[in-house]
Scaffold this active site. Structure first.
Site, PDB file in Angstrom:
ATOM      1  N   ILE A   1      -5.536   4.278  -0.663  1.00 11.75           N
ATOM      2  CA  ILE A   1      -6.746   3.525  -0.378  1.00 11.75           C
ATOM      3  C   ILE A   1      -6.375   2.050  -0.501  1.00 11.75           C
ATOM      4  CG2 ILE A   1      -9.110   2.998  -1.159  1.00 11.75           C
ATOM      5  CD1 ILE A   1      -8.776   5.833   0.078  1.00 11.75           C
TER       6      ILE A   1
ATOM      7  N   GLN B   1     -10.183   0.158  -3.961  1.00 14.57           N
ATOM      8  CA  GLN B   1      -9.804   1.016  -5.080  1.00 14.57           C
ATOM      9  C   GLN B   1     -10.787   0.864  -6.234  1.00 14.57           C
ATOM     10  OE1 GLN B   1      -5.648   0.470  -6.051  1.00 14.57           O
ATOM     11  NE2 GLN B   1      -5.019   0.916  -3.957  1.00 14.57           N
TER      12      GLN B   1
ATOM     13  N   ASN C   1       4.458   8.036 -11.512  1.00 17.46           N
ATOM     14  CA  ASN C   1       3.191   7.671 -10.864  1.00 17.46           C
ATOM     15  C   ASN C   1       2.068   8.478 -11.536  1.00 17.46           C
ATOM     16  OD1 ASN C   1       1.114   6.885  -9.213  1.00 17.46           O
ATOM     17  ND2 ASN C   1       2.187   7.333  -7.302  1.00 17.46           N
TER      18      ASN C   1
ATOM     19  N   TYR D   1      -4.081  14.348  -8.674  1.00 12.07           N
ATOM     20  CA  TYR D   1      -3.642  15.575  -8.005  1.00 12.07           C
ATOM     21  C   TYR D   1      -3.902  16.803  -8.874  1.00 12.07           C
ATOM     22  CZ  TYR D   1      -1.003  12.250  -5.074  1.00 12.07           C
ATOM     23  OH  TYR D   1      -0.629  11.227  -4.247  1.00 12.07           O
TER      24      TYR D   1
END
Length: 153
Positions: A80, A85, A118, A125
């Site tokens: 994004i 964000q 990350n 996720y």
């Protein structure tokens, strides 16, 4: 709110090239230019713009790839724009993309890869049900897979 996943064409390419990640995300994902060049070299990659009310606010790239164990659908890139964000768009468009890919390919699993440092992306996720499968991709990123039969949302 009208949202849409759009193919990138000559008519919207420039506005998609204007999308950027936040500085702290540098190194976790390729630039739009790099992604579009990769898609030009390998037509299995499909780059798309993520739109809200006709304004591009994000980018993704996906594609089907043949493996010895069968076809794998990859959500290869996703971000994004830095100006959008922190407003819930990441979760919204990620869910939209998962549904889009599941419908488009009638697949049972969706794959992605992520650098192990990350942590923000990994957390998102995992909230969607992605799990590490022990594999590494060609760039050394850890592979995660979502079993669509076990979706948690």
């Amino acid at each position: 709110m009208f949202t849409e996943i759009r193919d990138i064409t000559d008519s919207n390419k420039q506005e998609i090239l204007g999308l950027h990640i936040a500085d702290e995300q540098e190194g976790f994902i390729e630039t739009v230019v790099q992604c579009l060049n990769e898609a030009k070299e390998d037509p299995r990659f499909v780059p798309v713009g993520l739109y809200k009310e006709n304004v591009p606010i994000g980018f993704a790239m996906y594609g089907p790839f043949q493996y010895p164990d069968g076809m794998r659908v990859w959500l290869d890139r996703f971000f994004i724009d830095e100006h959008y964000q922190g407003k819930g768009y990441g979760r919204y468009y990620f869910k939209l993309l998962i549904s889009f890919l599941a419908d488009k390919y009638s697949c049972e699993r969706i794959y992605l890869s992520v650098y192990e440092n990350n942590l923000v992306a990994i957390k998102m996720y995992e909230k969607f049900g992605f799990k590490f499968n022990g594999e590494l991709d060609v760039q050394g990123e850890k592979v995660m897979v979502l079993n669509l039969k076990n979706m948690q949302w």
